[in-house]
Design a protein around this motif. Structure first.
Motif, PDB file in Angstrom:
ATOM      1  N   ASN A 163      -2.151  14.975   2.173  1.00 53.01           N
ATOM      2  CA  ASN A 163      -2.965  16.193   2.391  1.00 53.01           C
ATOM      3  C   ASN A 163      -3.796  15.684   3.698  1.00 53.01           C
ATOM      4  OD1 ASN A 163      -3.313  17.295  -0.178  1.00 53.01           O
ATOM      5  ND2 ASN A 163      -3.065  15.702  -0.868  1.00 53.01           N
ATOM      6  N   ASP A 164      -3.456  14.831   4.011  1.00 58.35           N
ATOM      7  CA  ASP A 164      -4.104  13.850   5.385  1.00 58.35           C
ATOM      8  C   ASP A 164      -3.140  13.269   6.137  1.00 58.35           C
ATOM      9  OD1 ASP A 164      -6.601  13.272   7.274  1.00 58.35           O
ATOM     10  OD2 ASP A 164      -7.676  12.712   5.617  1.00 58.35           O
ATOM     11  N   PRO A 165      -2.396  14.012   7.191  1.00 57.64           N
ATOM     12  CA  PRO A 165      -1.214  12.980   8.341  1.00 57.64           C
ATOM     13  C   PRO A 165      -2.082  12.471   8.936  1.00 57.64           C
ATOM     14  CG  PRO A 165      -1.644  16.270   7.819  1.00 57.64           C
ATOM     15  CD  PRO A 165      -1.788  15.103   6.587  1.00 57.64           C
ATOM     16  N   TRP A 166      -2.959  13.542  10.056  1.00 58.76           N
ATOM     17  CA  TRP A 166      -3.679  12.971  10.825  1.00 58.76           C
ATOM     18  C   TRP A 166      -4.563  11.516  10.369  1.00 58.76           C
ATOM     19  CZ3 TRP A 166      -3.274  14.846  15.222  1.00 58.76           C
ATOM     20  CH2 TRP A 166      -3.016  16.407  15.595  1.00 58.76           C
ATOM     21  N   LEU A 167      -5.189  10.962   9.328  1.00 58.07           N
ATOM     22  CA  LEU A 167      -5.301   9.743   8.862  1.00 58.07           C
ATOM     23  C   LEU A 167      -4.604   8.905   9.074  1.00 58.07           C
ATOM     24  CD1 LEU A 167      -7.748   8.276   8.753  1.00 58.07           C
ATOM     25  CD2 LEU A 167      -7.615   8.904   6.135  1.00 58.07           C
ATOM     26  N   GLN A 168      -3.197   9.408   8.171  1.00 56.87           N
ATOM     27  CA  GLN A 168      -2.226   8.807   7.765  1.00 56.87           C
ATOM     28  C   GLN A 168      -1.646   7.819  10.166  1.00 56.87           C
ATOM     29  OE1 GLN A 168       0.818  10.726   7.145  1.00 56.87           O
ATOM     30  NE2 GLN A 168       2.376   8.485   6.530  1.00 56.87           N
ATOM     31  N   LEU A 169      -1.735   9.318  10.593  1.00 56.53           N
ATOM     32  CA  LEU A 169      -1.020   9.076  11.731  1.00 56.53           C
ATOM     33  C   LEU A 169      -2.215   7.685  12.243  1.00 56.53           C
ATOM     34  CD1 LEU A 169       0.313   9.155  14.677  1.00 56.53           C
ATOM     35  CD2 LEU A 169      -0.660  11.447  15.173  1.00 56.53           C
ATOM     36  N   GLU A 170      -2.939   7.731  12.121  1.00 59.42           N
ATOM     37  CA  GLU A 170      -4.194   7.071  12.996  1.00 59.42           C
ATOM     38  C   GLU A 170      -4.134   5.968  12.382  1.00 59.42           C
ATOM     39  OE1 GLU A 170      -9.242   6.505  12.784  1.00 59.42           O
ATOM     40  OE2 GLU A 170      -8.497   8.445  12.664  1.00 59.42           O
ATOM     41  N   ILE A 171      -3.593   5.331  10.905  1.00 59.75           N
ATOM     42  CA  ILE A 171      -3.750   4.214  10.300  1.00 59.75           C
ATOM     43  C   ILE A 171      -2.743   3.843  11.028  1.00 59.75           C
ATOM     44  CG2 ILE A 171      -2.747   3.512   8.491  1.00 59.75           C
ATOM     45  CD1 ILE A 171      -4.487   5.226   6.636  1.00 59.75           C
ATOM     46  N   LEU A 172      -1.643   4.394  10.987  1.00 59.74           N
ATOM     47  CA  LEU A 172      -0.002   4.115  11.975  1.00 59.74           C
ATOM     48  C   LEU A 172      -0.430   3.444  13.579  1.00 59.74           C
ATOM     49  CD1 LEU A 172       2.566   6.148  10.596  1.00 59.74           C
ATOM     50  CD2 LEU A 172       1.711   4.066   9.850  1.00 59.74           C
ATOM     51  N   HIS A 173      -1.447   4.170  14.481  1.00 59.58           N
ATOM     52  CA  HIS A 173      -1.283   3.774  14.979  1.00 59.58           C
ATOM     53  C   HIS A 173      -2.851   2.497  15.629  1.00 59.58           C
ATOM     54  CE1 HIS A 173      -3.003   4.473  19.739  1.00 59.58           C
ATOM     55  NE2 HIS A 173      -4.117   4.115  19.916  1.00 59.58           N
ATOM     56  N   PHE A 174      -3.295   2.076  14.291  1.00 60.11           N
ATOM     57  CA  PHE A 174      -4.205   0.807  14.774  1.00 60.11           C
ATOM     58  C   PHE A 174      -2.962   0.647  14.193  1.00 60.11           C
ATOM     59  CE2 PHE A 174      -6.940  -1.746  11.921  1.00 60.11           C
ATOM     60  CZ  PHE A 174      -7.803  -2.281  12.327  1.00 60.11           C
ATOM     61  N   MET A 175      -2.870   0.170  13.522  1.00 56.38           N
ATOM     62  CA  MET A 175      -1.409  -1.071  12.659  1.00 56.38           C
ATOM     63  C   MET A 175      -0.238  -1.326  13.947  1.00 56.38           C
ATOM     64  SD  MET A 175      -0.040   0.627   9.367  1.00 56.38           S
ATOM     65  CE  MET A 175       1.250  -0.887   9.164  1.00 56.38           C
ATOM     66  N   ASP A 176      -0.323  -0.408  15.360  1.00 58.08           N
ATOM     67  CA  ASP A 176       0.104  -0.899  16.304  1.00 58.08           C
ATOM     68  C   ASP A 176      -0.162  -1.103  17.160  1.00 58.08           C
ATOM     69  OD1 ASP A 176       3.313  -0.466  18.127  1.00 58.08           O
ATOM     70  OD2 ASP A 176       1.719   0.557  18.891  1.00 58.08           O
ATOM     71  N   VAL A 203       0.916  -0.692  -0.620  1.00 58.56           N
ATOM     72  CA  VAL A 203       0.031  -0.040   0.276  1.00 58.56           C
ATOM     73  C   VAL A 203       0.580   1.095  -0.176  1.00 58.56           C
ATOM     74  CG1 VAL A 203      -1.605   1.222   1.099  1.00 58.56           C
ATOM     75  CG2 VAL A 203      -2.001  -0.920   0.850  1.00 58.56           C
ATOM     76  N   GLU A 204       2.411   1.153   0.814  1.00 57.02           N
ATOM     77  CA  GLU A 204       2.443   2.587   0.637  1.00 57.02           C
ATOM     78  C   GLU A 204       3.599   3.096  -0.892  1.00 57.02           C
ATOM     79  OE1 GLU A 204       5.492   2.525   4.659  1.00 57.02           O
ATOM     80  OE2 GLU A 204       5.741   1.404   3.646  1.00 57.02           O
ATOM     81  N   GLU A 205       3.653   1.820  -1.650  1.00 59.95           N
ATOM     82  CA  GLU A 205       3.943   2.055  -3.083  1.00 59.95           C
ATOM     83  C   GLU A 205       2.537   2.632  -3.934  1.00 59.95           C
ATOM     84  OE1 GLU A 205       6.980   1.852  -3.919  1.00 59.95           O
ATOM     85  OE2 GLU A 205       7.516   1.189  -2.113  1.00 59.95           O
ATOM     86  N   THR A 206       1.870   2.493  -3.190  1.00 60.14           N
ATOM     87  CA  THR A 206       0.531   3.219  -4.033  1.00 60.14           C
ATOM     88  C   THR A 206       0.730   4.978  -3.725  1.00 60.14           C
ATOM     89  OG1 THR A 206      -1.618   3.209  -2.742  1.00 60.14           O
ATOM     90  CG2 THR A 206      -0.949   1.387  -3.907  1.00 60.14           C
ATOM     91  N   GLU A 207      -0.594   5.026  -4.707  1.00 59.82           N
ATOM     92  CA  GLU A 207      -0.546   6.678  -5.266  1.00 59.82           C
ATOM     93  C   GLU A 207      -1.235   6.711  -4.539  1.00 59.82           C
ATOM     94  OE1 GLU A 207       0.568   8.860  -7.708  1.00 59.82           O
ATOM     95  OE2 GLU A 207       1.916   6.995  -8.061  1.00 59.82           O
ATOM     96  N   GLY A 208      -2.745   6.228  -4.061  1.00 61.08           N
ATOM     97  CA  GLY A 208      -3.573   6.366  -2.816  1.00 61.08           C
ATOM     98  C   GLY A 208      -3.132   7.020  -1.225  1.00 61.08           C
ATOM     99  N   TRP A 209      -1.716   6.232  -1.303  1.00 60.31           N
ATOM    100  CA  TRP A 209      -0.928   6.383  -0.156  1.00 60.31           C
ATOM    101  C   TRP A 209      -0.263   7.737   0.021  1.00 60.31           C
ATOM    102  CZ3 TRP A 209      -1.296   4.659   4.988  1.00 60.31           C
ATOM    103  CH2 TRP A 209      -0.209   4.925   5.976  1.00 60.31           C
ATOM    104  N   LYS A 210       0.545   7.802  -1.093  1.00 65.72           N
ATOM    105  CA  LYS A 210       1.353   9.436  -0.901  1.00 65.72           C
ATOM    106  C   LYS A 210       0.668  10.838  -1.716  1.00 65.72           C
ATOM    107  CE  LYS A 210       4.976   6.603  -3.850  1.00 65.72           C
ATOM    108  NZ  LYS A 210       5.216   6.465  -5.370  1.00 65.72           N
ATOM    109  N   PHE A 211      -1.099  10.527  -2.176  1.00 66.57           N
ATOM    110  CA  PHE A 211      -1.663  11.567  -1.137  1.00 66.57           C
ATOM    111  C   PHE A 211      -1.758  11.754  -0.021  1.00 66.57           C
ATOM    112  CE2 PHE A 211      -6.510  13.102  -1.822  1.00 66.57           C
ATOM    113  CZ  PHE A 211      -6.154  14.375  -2.063  1.00 66.57           C
ATOM    114  N   LEU A 212      -2.287  10.678   0.641  1.00 63.02           N
ATOM    115  CA  LEU A 212      -2.778  10.387   1.543  1.00 63.02           C
ATOM    116  C   LEU A 212      -1.755  10.954   2.802  1.00 63.02           C
ATOM    117  CD1 LEU A 212      -4.891   9.460   4.259  1.00 63.02           C
ATOM    118  CD2 LEU A 212      -3.675   7.400   4.402  1.00 63.02           C
ATOM    119  N   GLN A 213      -0.387  11.104   1.973  1.00 63.23           N
ATOM    120  CA  GLN A 213       0.885  11.188   3.193  1.00 63.23           C
ATOM    121  C   GLN A 213       0.718  13.168   3.053  1.00 63.23           C
ATOM    122  OE1 GLN A 213       4.011   8.851   1.507  1.00 63.23           O
ATOM    123  NE2 GLN A 213       4.371   8.684   4.078  1.00 63.23           N
TER     124      GLN A 213
END
Length: 344
Positions: free
Chosen positions: A152-165, A140-150
């Motif tokens: 434009n939406d750092p809070w959602l990115q942080l929430e995803i990483l927290h969920f993974m942890d 997923v890290e290699e997709t355009e969707g993830w790069k766009f998320l990084q």
């Protein structure tokens, strides 16, 4: 869409397509559309449904009439239908879209669908997306969707990483819990085998009052029972039990005897337990004060009792050659002389 019912309302799409519909059908299917239709009006009302393809609106209206949406329509317009079902509070269609989109998740679209699931309040779809992200994060890290998320939406990115942890932590806790439960189940089975050996006898060890010359075959938990019999034999013959800090195998056997006494249900003199040292351990536990070590021991006892209650393990019977039987005498339970070899 063919007009099946009398039409007194028109739906206007982004492409200026006018779809005649019956207000009764719309009002029954959607509380939002009902509130629009119930407004005072002087002429035939037109309801604009904009921002989605014309065909998606047609499929949406058709669902309001028939409560049906086929797989091809879901493939083409699933995201648009999710948006329409959320805006117009069509619960049945929203559930259908949530399940349909969950089945169509891919590494490429999972980030986009996750954002839509959050926007349109679809918690089940949100969880499905999160789980897929955890499972395929490197891809997923290699997709355009993830790069766009990084970007434009750092809070959602942080929430995803927290969920993974959190998911990784839950997985570790679950594995640790399974390991602990396995240990408690093994101890519970060992307690059953210990009482079985001391009461009925097994292939090479039995109670002191067992009839001489009687041979016992393997029990249905022989893999555990055999290991316990070997420990009993070692305990009977060990000469270093108290020397040089004691014998670790003997200490484990001592702890098993103590654990048995902690869970033994024999209470009266007429219902005596045949496991060695059971009564002595019980008397000692009644006299001891409750300290930190004793608290941990009581916790272990409760865990083993719980495992015993839910255990339904049954190991296959195994054949083995008969060995000279060792018999246990509860009246001679001192030092190494706890056991004696049965003659004949």
């Amino acid at each position: 869409m063919k007009e099946v019912f009398p039409s007194d309302v028109h739906v206007m799409t982004s492409g200026r397509l006018r779809i005649p519909v019956d207000s009764t059908i719309l009002a029954a299917a959607s509380p939002v559309l009902e509130s629009i239709i119930d407004r005072p009006r002087k002429q035939q009302i037109t309801i604009p449904i904009l921002g989605v393809p014309c065909h998606a609106v047609s499929v949406f209206i058709n669902f309001l009439y028939s409560s049906r949406c086929d797989e091809e329509q879901m493939d083409k317009y699933g995201i648009h239908l999710l948006a329409l079902s959320h805006v117009y509070l069509v619960t049945q269609l929203k559930q259908r879209c949530t399940k349909g989109l969950a089945k169509r998740l891919t590494v490429e679209n999972v980030v986009d669908v996750l954002q839509l699931a959050r926007l349109f309040d679809a918690p089940d779809l949100n969880i499905k997306c999160m789980k897929m992200l955890c499972k395929n994060f490197k891809a997923v890290e290699e997709t355009e969707g993830w790069k766009f998320l990084q970007d434009n939406d750092p809070w959602l990115q942080l929430e995803i990483l927290h969920f993974m942890d959190e998911a990784a932590s839950r997985k570790k806790r679950a594995k640790r819990h399974m390991r602990e439960q396995n240990i408690y189940l093994q101890l519970s089975e060992a307690m059953e085998c210990l009482e079985h050996i001391c009461t009925e006898g097994c292939t090479s060890v039995g109670p002191y009052d067992m009839e001489p010359g009687v041979k016992k075959g393997p029990c249905n938990k022989f893999s555990t029972c055999q290991g316990l019999q070997l420990s009993i034999k070692h305990f009977a013959a060990c000469k270093t039990r108290k020397a040089n800090g004691g014998c670790s195998r003997c200490k484990r056997m001592w702890q098993l005897l103590r654990l048995h006494a902690s869970i033994c249900e024999h209470q009266t003199d007429n219902d005596k337990c045949k496991v060695p040292l059971c009564r002595q351990f019980k008397l000692k536990m009644q006299q001891e004060r409750l300290g930190e070590d004793e608290t941990r021991w009581k916790l272990l006892v409760r865990k083993v009792i719980s495992a015993k209650a839910i255990s339904s393990l049954s190991l296959p019977k195994r054949k083995r050659e008969e060995e000279p039987r060792i018999v246990m005498n509860q009246n001679d339970m001192k030092g190494v002389g706890l056991y004696r070899t049965m003659k004949g």
